[in-house]
Design a protein around this motif. Structure first.
Motif, PDB file in Angstrom:
ATOM      1  N   THR A 202       0.827  -1.203   0.000  1.00 33.73           N
ATOM      2  CA  THR A 202       0.000   0.000   0.000  1.00 33.73           C
ATOM      3  C   THR A 202       0.864   1.258   0.000  1.00 33.73           C
ATOM      4  OG1 THR A 202      -1.764  -1.163   1.182  1.00 33.73           O
ATOM      5  CG2 THR A 202      -1.801   1.241   1.248  1.00 33.73           C
ATOM      6  N   LEU A 203       1.945   1.236   0.777  1.00 27.13           N
ATOM      7  CA  LEU A 203       2.852   2.383   0.778  1.00 27.13           C
ATOM      8  C   LEU A 203       3.448   2.609  -0.603  1.00 27.13           C
ATOM      9  CD1 LEU A 203       4.808   1.909   4.131  1.00 27.13           C
ATOM     10  CD2 LEU A 203       3.025   3.585   3.628  1.00 27.13           C
ATOM     11  N   ALA A 208       3.670   5.739  -5.584  1.00 21.03           N
ATOM     12  CA  ALA A 208       3.632   5.689  -7.050  1.00 21.03           C
ATOM     13  C   ALA A 208       2.486   6.536  -7.588  1.00 21.03           C
ATOM     14  CB  ALA A 208       3.491   4.237  -7.522  1.00 21.03           C
ATOM     15  N   LEU A 209       1.330   6.461  -6.910  1.00 23.31           N
ATOM     16  CA  LEU A 209       0.180   7.274  -7.326  1.00 23.31           C
ATOM     17  C   LEU A 209       0.489   8.755  -7.194  1.00 23.31           C
ATOM     18  CD1 LEU A 209      -2.801   7.625  -8.113  1.00 23.31           C
ATOM     19  CD2 LEU A 209      -3.372   7.409  -5.680  1.00 23.31           C
ATOM     20  N   LEU A 210       1.126   9.135  -6.101  1.00 22.66           N
ATOM     21  CA  LEU A 210       1.472  10.543  -5.898  1.00 22.66           C
ATOM     22  C   LEU A 210       2.396  11.038  -7.000  1.00 22.66           C
ATOM     23  CD1 LEU A 210       1.490  13.127  -4.267  1.00 22.66           C
ATOM     24  CD2 LEU A 210       3.277  12.126  -2.818  1.00 22.66           C
ATOM     25  N   ALA A 247      -3.434  14.934   0.574  1.00 25.48           N
ATOM     26  CA  ALA A 247      -4.575  14.020   0.561  1.00 25.48           C
ATOM     27  C   ALA A 247      -4.128  12.585   0.266  1.00 25.48           C
ATOM     28  CB  ALA A 247      -5.599  14.486  -0.470  1.00 25.48           C
ATOM     29  N   VAL A 248      -3.279  12.418  -0.754  1.00 20.16           N
ATOM     30  CA  VAL A 248      -2.830  11.075  -1.144  1.00 20.16           C
ATOM     31  C   VAL A 248      -2.016  10.433  -0.027  1.00 20.16           C
ATOM     32  CG1 VAL A 248      -1.358   9.787  -2.743  1.00 20.16           C
ATOM     33  CG2 VAL A 248      -2.897  11.549  -3.621  1.00 20.16           C
ATOM     34  N   LEU A 249      -1.103  11.196   0.567  1.00 15.50           N
ATOM     35  CA  LEU A 249      -0.261  10.642   1.626  1.00 15.50           C
ATOM     36  C   LEU A 249      -1.079  10.301   2.877  1.00 15.50           C
ATOM     37  CD1 LEU A 249       2.938  12.875   1.343  1.00 15.50           C
ATOM     38  CD2 LEU A 249       2.664  10.484   0.657  1.00 15.50           C
ATOM     39  N   THR A 250      -2.072  11.147   3.192  1.00 15.41           N
ATOM     40  CA  THR A 250      -2.907  10.880   4.364  1.00 15.41           C
ATOM     41  C   THR A 250      -3.687   9.586   4.201  1.00 15.41           C
ATOM     42  OG1 THR A 250      -3.135  13.240   4.859  1.00 15.41           O
ATOM     43  CG2 THR A 250      -4.782  11.761   5.798  1.00 15.41           C
ATOM     44  N   VAL A 251      -4.344   9.439   3.045  1.00 16.70           N
ATOM     45  CA  VAL A 251      -5.130   8.222   2.799  1.00 16.70           C
ATOM     46  C   VAL A 251      -4.212   6.998   2.745  1.00 16.70           C
ATOM     47  CG1 VAL A 251      -6.631   7.047   1.147  1.00 16.70           C
ATOM     48  CG2 VAL A 251      -6.971   9.469   1.629  1.00 16.70           C
ATOM     49  N   LEU A 255      -4.619   3.811   5.325  1.00 19.13           N
ATOM     50  CA  LEU A 255      -4.884   2.455   4.839  1.00 19.13           C
ATOM     51  C   LEU A 255      -3.734   1.509   5.182  1.00 19.13           C
ATOM     52  CD1 LEU A 255      -6.427   3.187   1.303  1.00 19.13           C
ATOM     53  CD2 LEU A 255      -7.633   2.470   3.369  1.00 19.13           C
ATOM     54  N   ALA A 256      -2.508   1.998   5.047  1.00 17.63           N
ATOM     55  CA  ALA A 256      -1.344   1.148   5.311  1.00 17.63           C
ATOM     56  C   ALA A 256      -1.205   0.787   6.781  1.00 17.63           C
ATOM     57  CB  ALA A 256      -0.070   1.837   4.824  1.00 17.63           C
TER      58      ALA A 256
END
Length: 415
Positions: A202-203, A208-210, A247-251, A255-256
């Motif tokens: 997940t990390l 990668a998404l960021l 936002a991306v890092l928080t989610v 989740l992780a």
């Protein structure tokens, strides 16, 4: 995506005003001015952020607990899937009232195949997607080639598929599903690698998404500048990148720190990226906007409007089938009452996310944001033990305010 704000260079600055970098009050003025001019683009995103902050405070921090964030994804995944397809339908200038019933029917069909006839779940999944696509194709044919209004066709489809669901299940709940299919609605990515107290995959996916989003935003901005299109001011663009990263890092971290990313989140992410690319870059996406924005002009330009409309409804049927499989897998059973009001949730998500009743306006990301607004409202009110009666009232007001704001913003821009 182009906006109404031009990134002005020093040479383009009016006399007596500096066009260079602003500090202090000047920076704040630029940011506020950019937000005001781009309110239609960022309005619902800001509203979503405010909702998260408000419910985080009101629930005493329960909203953003890792377990609750994971549940929020699982509980709203099927509505987000439907919202993607519904956004395309609305952009094309139509509506689909049958998606909730198609969702229920495909879930029931999957239960009959896997539970009663022991069909392998991958084959059952494929057959259900085909059934959904055929259902959408039939409705699309009636709308596109016979000229029957989409409201009438899909209203009939809503009644038809709801009745077929009752017939298939004989009024009973049917389950459980095979483990492989259950994981589609409830499963998480497996844990690999060393023990870091976080879910490693997940990390990696989050980082990668960021990186992908930031590179894509910078690339889109450069492309717009190359074609002399309007872009947001640099300060506002940097603020946007910071907000996205936060936002991306928080989610990702939330989740992780629980069980990792749900499998359905990966599926949903692939849908968002794929459909987002189609609507932004592919010819088919531009044709959808064209027939919804100005059908006579689209015809004169050579757009095959009937074929596009047919494919839009075929696609909606396939996505409704996927949503039906996710719902059934999450509940581990098919129910005759599944999918009730799903069409209204999908339509509301699209309009809250920026779609227009007249067609030709909307984005896939907007549909996701609209769905998340409703999801956060539902989840937050449940945590606060708000009754279902008041929940309906509040969601209705939220939809009315969102559409009213959009109408007001259009009129203000026009004037």
């Amino acid at each position: 995506m182009s906006t109404d704000v031009t990134d002005k260079s020093p040479a383009a600055a009016p006399p007596g005003k500096s066009g260079g970098s602003a500090t202090g009050g000047g920076l704040l003025h630029l940011v506020l001015d950019g937000l005001r001019r781009n309110m239609r683009q960022y309005g619902m995103l800001i509203a979503l952020g405010l909702l998260v902050v408000l419910f985080q405070v009101w629930t005493g921090g329960d909203l953003l607990l890792p377990r609750n964030v994971s549940n929020l994804v699982l509980q709203n995944s099927y509505i987000l899937i439907l919202a993607i397809g519904m956004m395309l339908v609305i952009i094309a200038g139509h509506i689909d009232l049958s998606v909730g019933s198609v969702t229920a029917f495909t879930g029931a069909f999957a239960a009959v195949l896997t539970v009663q006839h022991d069909v392998a779940w991958p084959l059952a999944l494929t057959l259900c997607l085909l059934v959904g696509a055929v259902a959408g194709a039939v409705q699309g044919f009636l709308i596109a080639y016979l000229g029957i209004p989409s409201f009438i066709v899909t209203l009939a489809g809503m009644l038809l598929f709801r009745g077929l669901t009752e017939i298939l299940l004989e009024g009973q709940t049917l389950g459980p599903f095979p483990d492989g299919l259950q994981k589609m609605g409830n499963g998480f990515l497996p844990e690999v690698g060393p023990n870091t107290n976080y879910h490693n995959i997940t990390l990696l996916l989050g980082f990668a998404l960021l990186a992908f989003v930031v590179v894509q935003e910078i690339r889109d901005r450069k492309r717009q500048q190359e074609f002399s299109l309007d872009v947001v001011p640099t300060n506002l663009f940097l603020l946007k990148l910071v907000a996205i990263a936060a936002a991306v890092l928080t989610v990702t971290m939330l989740l992780a720190s629980y069980k990792g990313a749900p499998i359905i989140l990966i599926i949903l992410g692939a849908l968002v990226v794929g459909y987002g690319y189609i609507m932004r870059n592919a010819v088919f996406g531009r044709h959808i906007y064209a027939i919804g924005g100005n059908l006579p002009a689209a015809k004169l330009s050579g757009v095959k409007d009937k074929k596009v409309t047919f494919l839009v409804f075929l696609n909606m049927g396939a996505l409704a089938a996927l949503a039906g499989l996710v719902v059934a897998a999450r509940l581990n059973a098919a129910s005759p009452k599944a999918g009730l009001s799903f069409e209204l949730e999908a339509i509301a998500s699209s309009f809250i996310g920026g779609a227009s009743m007249s067609g030709g306006v909307g984005t896939v990301l907007g549909a996701i944001i609209g769905g998340l607004v409703l999801g956060v409202l539902n989840n937050g009110m449940n945590l606060l033990s708000v009754g279902t009666d008041w929940q309906q009232v509040i969601k209705g007001l939220a939809l009315l305010i969102a559409v009213g704001f959009d109408v007001w913003n259009k009129r203000k821009s026009g004037s």
